[in-house]
Write a protein that holds these residues in place. Structure first.
Motif, mmCIF file in Angstrom:
data_model
loop_
_atom_site.group_PDB
_atom_site.id
_atom_site.type_symbol
_atom_site.label_atom_id
_atom_site.label_comp_id
_atom_site.label_asym_id
_atom_site.label_seq_id
_atom_site.Cartn_x
_atom_site.Cartn_y
_atom_site.Cartn_z
ATOM 1 N N LYS A 176 5.086 4.168 -8.138
ATOM 2 C CA LYS A 176 3.786 3.529 -7.907
ATOM 3 C C LYS A 176 2.950 3.367 -9.173
ATOM 4 C CE LYS A 176 1.377 7.688 -6.472
ATOM 5 N NZ LYS A 176 0.604 8.308 -5.417
ATOM 6 N N ASP A 177 3.297 4.089 -10.238
ATOM 7 C CA ASP A 177 2.575 3.960 -11.506
ATOM 8 C C ASP A 177 3.211 2.933 -12.438
ATOM 9 O OD1 ASP A 177 0.570 5.895 -10.901
ATOM 10 O OD2 ASP A 177 2.079 7.452 -11.223
ATOM 11 N N LEU A 178 4.145 2.160 -11.909
ATOM 12 C CA LEU A 178 4.872 1.118 -12.649
ATOM 13 C C LEU A 178 5.769 1.703 -13.735
ATOM 14 C CD1 LEU A 178 2.110 -1.648 -12.856
ATOM 15 C CD2 LEU A 178 4.192 -1.689 -11.471
ATOM 16 N N VAL A 221 0.837 -1.193 0.000
ATOM 17 C CA VAL A 221 0.000 0.000 0.000
ATOM 18 C C VAL A 221 0.880 1.254 0.000
ATOM 19 C CG1 VAL A 221 -1.820 1.250 1.210
ATOM 20 C CG2 VAL A 221 -1.798 -1.246 1.254
ATOM 21 N N PHE A 222 0.553 2.183 -0.917
ATOM 22 C CA PHE A 222 1.275 3.442 -1.030
ATOM 23 C C PHE A 222 0.673 4.488 -0.101
ATOM 24 C CE2 PHE A 222 1.828 1.311 -5.154
ATOM 25 C CZ PHE A 222 3.214 1.203 -5.152
ATOM 26 N N ASN A 223 1.368 5.614 0.048
ATOM 27 C CA ASN A 223 0.943 6.687 0.945
ATOM 28 C C ASN A 223 -0.454 7.220 0.626
ATOM 29 O OD1 ASN A 223 3.320 6.700 2.549
ATOM 30 N ND2 ASN A 223 4.374 7.905 0.985
ATOM 31 N N ASP A 266 7.391 6.093 -1.957
ATOM 32 C CA ASP A 266 6.435 5.423 -2.853
ATOM 33 C C ASP A 266 7.094 4.816 -4.091
ATOM 34 O OD1 ASP A 266 4.173 5.545 -1.317
ATOM 35 O OD2 ASP A 266 3.268 7.220 -2.389
ATOM 36 N N THR A 267 8.392 4.601 -4.057
ATOM 37 C CA THR A 267 9.039 3.766 -5.066
ATOM 38 C C THR A 267 9.230 2.404 -4.423
ATOM 39 O OG1 THR A 267 11.291 4.369 -4.424
ATOM 40 C CG2 THR A 267 10.232 5.713 -6.151
ATOM 41 N N PHE A 268 9.487 1.417 -5.242
ATOM 42 C CA PHE A 268 9.666 0.070 -4.703
ATOM 43 C C PHE A 268 10.581 -0.739 -5.597
ATOM 44 C CE2 PHE A 268 6.057 -0.128 -7.532
ATOM 45 C CZ PHE A 268 6.167 -1.343 -8.181
#
Length: 154
Positions: free
Chosen positions: A105-107, A2-4, A88-90
């Motif tokens: 988060k937007d891929l 889950v993102f912010n 919010d990067t992964f």
């Protein structure tokens, strides 16, 4: 994960027959908005530099006419795991150890691996490719996916 903003990314495991799982559609990734609506469904595929000899289940209906107990696999459905950062990067990484890529988060990513060896294709495109083939063996499906990914590289 889950993102912010409350949106999320998750890996979906496709429930398939234990006797005859589909080797190309075991997992896919879903991106949901903060309300839980699906905004993206992606297949995470890895294109091998050289084909890998892989045993297949000849007892699967799709392989009964196939004359070998192996295929030369060019494409693999990567089993991804995620490691989220505060910004919010992964990291998205393949559990087989083939790659690690940082996404937002937007891929989106700046990695040169994407669309070179690693592909995030729309699941709808994958389904179209497979449905167009009809009932075929694992090697035919693998060849069609490899051809599609090689075209994307161009």
């Amino acid at each position: 994960m889950v993102f912010n903003d409350g949106s999320k990314i998750e890996r979906i495991s496709v429930a398939s027959s234990a006797k005859c799982p589909n080797p190309f559609d075991d997992f896919y990734i879903i991106r949901r908005d903060k309300n839980g609506n699906i905004i993206k469904e992606k297949m995470l595929l890895y294109l091998y530099e050289k084909p890998v000899k892989t045993n297949i289940n000849q007892y699967c209906e799709r392989n009964t006419e196939y004359t070998k107990d192996y295929i030369y696999k060019k494409v693999d459905n990567a089993y991804a795991k995620f490691a989220l950062f505060e910004d919010d990067t992964f990291l998205l990484y393949d559990t087989a150890g083939e790659f690690i890529i940082r996404f937002d988060k937007d891929l989106s990513t700046k990695s040169s691996l994407l669309n070179n060896m690693v592909f995030l294709i729309d699941r709808a495109d994958y389904i179209k490719i497979v449905n167009k083939l009809g009932v075929v063996d694992d090697q035919t499906i693998d060849n069609a996916l490899a051809k599609y990914l090689i075209e994307l590289k161009k």
